[in-house]
Design an enzyme around this catalytic site. Structure first.
Site, short mmCIF file in Angstrom:
data_model
loop_
_atom_site.label_atom_id
_atom_site.label_comp_id
_atom_site.label_asym_id
_atom_site.label_seq_id
_atom_site.Cartn_x
_atom_site.Cartn_y
_atom_site.Cartn_z
N SER A 334 0.81 -1.22 0.00
CA SER A 334 0.00 0.00 0.00
C SER A 334 0.84 1.27 0.00
O SER A 334 0.29 2.36 -0.14
CB SER A 334 -0.94 0.01 1.21
OG SER A 334 -0.22 0.08 2.41
N LYS A 377 -6.40 4.05 8.97
CA LYS A 377 -5.52 5.04 8.33
C LYS A 377 -6.13 6.43 8.37
O LYS A 377 -5.41 7.43 8.49
CB LYS A 377 -5.24 4.61 6.88
CG LYS A 377 -4.37 3.36 6.79
CD LYS A 377 -4.15 2.90 5.36
CE LYS A 377 -3.27 1.65 5.32
NZ LYS A 377 -3.04 1.16 3.95
N SER A 547 5.20 -7.85 31.97
CA SER A 547 5.28 -6.56 32.66
C SER A 547 4.07 -6.31 33.57
O SER A 547 4.06 -5.33 34.31
CB SER A 547 5.42 -5.43 31.65
OG SER A 547 4.26 -5.30 30.86
N LYS A 590 3.38 3.31 26.90
CA LYS A 590 2.63 3.12 28.14
C LYS A 590 2.38 4.45 28.85
O LYS A 590 1.34 4.63 29.48
CB LYS A 590 3.39 2.15 29.05
CG LYS A 590 3.39 0.72 28.49
CD LYS A 590 4.20 -0.24 29.34
CE LYS A 590 4.17 -1.64 28.73
NZ LYS A 590 4.95 -2.63 29.52
#
Length: 643
Positions: A334, A377, A547, A590
């Protein structure tokens, strides 16, 4: 004989095709071996050898075994030279030849000499070597990788040789090769790094050399001196800044709408000129790209040449230019339209219209085909404050079906021929080309579409919030432990969620740690021994992301003590059986996830303090961040409040 010289910057260009050579000219190196991904200029004294190299695109480079370099007048030949070369070296690409002696070479892949084919110039048959299989999620390998990254960042910041370079987001094998470039290492230590095919062992070798280099740098800062060996390696420059909109798009740059692991985003693709010369036209790709993107780049090159021939018949730029196309990490077709536009921008020396992004697969005939991910997108374009976007005509219906608040304010063009993109990108009047400053604080009403993050008014007992990396970026997610029933002396925990083996083991380890801490804080409390529990874990970016361990321990302890976790507190950190907190990845994502979820207080491992400090101020602003290396510190932050 090849003599390495002082470093000079020459763009590293990787040929886009795979390597199928079975024999190469063998070029001896005296100072250091050349590992894949590194490049340097080197002198070739033998005029006949230089003439032979002029006719080749590739060369095999091998380090001499000698402990001392032979005198310059000694020119080894044939079998004598072969016997003094290490059999393992690198296939290198000759990116340019300057003057009468200097060539610039880029390491591509490891090779081994199998036999001699010709004596003059020394030509050898080769086998290609591959790294041994390894598990990227293995805890020991991951910890070694993080430690190497940390030490190398210190070296890059303080060493006068490396100061102008940045350490990017490299894969394990590439980072493991940095040991070969440490100035403190001997030629044989560097060769040991090159020859080691076990990635973990190679990381360990590099860690030893990086630590030694850091120690030498510290001594130099105290006034101690050392003898510098000739250092002829240069690192590829990697820009770690956040992607921004150019105030004015540079020539050769075009913006793609791309679908990444964190959703839709805008990515820049840039074409630059490596060298000009009669009939040397070719294109090389830079970046970690997949096979489909590779094929798409070749098609884009064909289409760009056709368009240039039609628009400017006298322009011979592509025929006489060696070009380098820098691509972000991606795989897919693309981006074909964007690559074509980037190439043409450099060829006609005209920048692409500012604030224009595009997506579309282009065929050799110039047709533009439909793509996927229109919704993602489009949202990515809005998040990047792009105003004008180009989609294939085949995706008009997909766009029309999006909610109005997602489409609002966007200028969208639908095309089925690349020539239409050319007119949109370059069909503006130079005198009327005004630069629109990026609007600050421009907010889009996406909340009604993607929903607003929700925080508990009061955190429930047994609930703790973790900062996780998901397929749409960083998010704050809840871990919840429920009490199912009492069963004296037969306490156990039932895990609910899709977890990998490593994460499942981490839950059991977190449970054991919670039991230890509860026994220490309240010896009379037998909750874990007498309770059947269920723990609910959200789906994160990977089923083996450990985590969330610190959050799991906190959730368990909250239920055991019947005390809620402090409101508005989120955390991320891997926990060891003895309560140590280890570093995690994706600190930037995060942190953004915490802001997105309106979290004000977060806990990160002490090992990630530097990662957080390097974030932009507008990302860190308003957050209360605590860095810990023991779970006891998390316990005090989560539960050490006065009712």
């Amino acid at each position: 004989m090849a003599m390495e010289t002082e470093p000079q910057f020459v763009p590293a260009v990787n040929p886009s095709s795979e390597y199928h050579l079975t024999k190469v000219i063998a070029l001896p190196l005296m100072e250091k071996p050349l590992c894949p991904g590194f490049y340097f200029p080197t002198h070739v004294r033998d005029p006949k050898l230089l003439a032979d190299l002029l006719e080749n695109q590739y060369v095999g480079v091998f380090l001499l075994k000698d402990d001392t370099n032979p005198p310059p007048e000694t020119l080894l030949k044939g079998k004598e030279l072969l016997n003094r070369l290490h059999e393992i070296g690198s296939l290198a690409y000759i990116s340019s030849i300057k003057g009468h002696q200097v060539i610039h070479i880029t390491g591509l892949t490891r090779i081994r000499i199998t036999e001699m084919v010709e004596e003059a110039p020394l030509t050898v048959k080769i086998d290609y070597l591959k790294n041994k299989p390894y598990d990227m999620d293995d805890g020991v390998i991951k910890d070694t990788f993080l430690e190497v990254s940390s030490v190398l960042r210190d070296v890059l910041k303080t060493s006068p040789v490396w100061r102008n370079h940045r350490l990017g987001d490299f894969m394990y094998p590439y980072l493991a090769d940095f040991g070969s470039a440490m100035p403190c290492g001997t030629k044989h230590q560097a060769q040991q790094v090159l020859q080691e095919l076990d990635v973990h062992k190679r990381l360990q070798l590099t860690l030893q050399l990086a630590r030694k280099e850091m120690e030498i740098i510290k001594n130099e800062s105290l006034g101690m001196e050392r003898n510098h060996c000739v250092f002829s390696f240069l690192l590829p420059e990697v820009d770690e800044r956040e992607p921004v909109l150019y105030e004015q798009t540079p020539v050769g740059v075009a913006m793609a709408l791309s679908l990444t692991s964190t959703g839709g985003s805008t990515l820049y693709m840039e074409t630059s000129l490596v060298e000009e010369g009669e009939a040397i036209g070719c294109l090389y790709l830079m970046g970690e790209v997949g096979e489909e993107t590779n094929e798409s780049a070749n098609v884009a090159y064909i289409v760009a040449k056709k368009i240039l021939l039609k628009k400017q018949p006298e322009n011979t730029f592509f025929a006489n230019s060696m070009l380098r196309l820098d691509l972000p990490r991606c795989n897919g077709r693309s981006a074909g339209c964007t690559m074509t536009t980037s190439l043409l921008s450099l060829a006609i020396k005209k920048p692409v219209r500012k604030n224009l992004a595009m997506t579309g697969t282009v065929t050799p005939s110039g047709k533009v085909l439909g793509i996927g991910g229109v919704k993602e997108k489009t949202i990515g374009a809005r998040q990047s404050q792009v105003k004008t976007i180009i989609f294939p005509e085949a995706n008009r219906r997909d766009f029309d079906q999006l909610p109005e608040n997602v489409k609002e304010g966007l200028h969208v063009h639908f095309v089925d021929e690349y020539e239409q993109i050319f007119e949109l990108a370059f069909g503006y009047d130079e005198e009327d080309y005004q630069i629109e400053l990026r609007a600050e604080g421009d907010e889009y009403n996406l909340a009604s579409y993607v929903g607003k993050p929700v925080l508990y008014e009061q955190t429930h007992v047994g609930v703790a919030m973790c900062l996780a990396m998901t397929s749409i970026g960083g998010l704050a997610l809840y871990v919840k432990t429920n009490f199912d029933e009492e069963d004296e002396g037969d306490g156990c925990i039932h895990i609910i969620g899709s977890l990998g083996k490593e994460m499942t083991e981490s839950v059991w380890m977190s449970n054991d740690l919670a039991i230890q801490i509860l026994r220490k804080k309240n010896p009379e409390n037998t909750f874990f021994a007498d309770s059947l529990l269920s723990i609910y874990l959200p789906a994160c970016s990977t089923s083996n992301d450990t985590s969330a361990c610190s959050t799991i321990v906190t959730s368990l302890l909250s239920l055991a003590m019947n005390k809620p976790v402090r409101k508005d507190l989120a955390m991320s950190g891997t926990v060891t059986p003895n309560g140590k907190i280890l570093g995690i990845g994706n600190v930037k994502e995060k942190t953004i996830g915490a802001r997105r979820s309106q979290v004000k207080t977060i806990i990160f491992p002490e090992a990630n303090r530097r990662d957080f400090d390097q974030l932009p101020e507008n990302v860190k602003e308003g957050l209360h961040v605590h860095f810990v290396d023991e779970y006891e510190q998390i316990f005090d932050l989560a539960f050490g409040y006065d009712h």
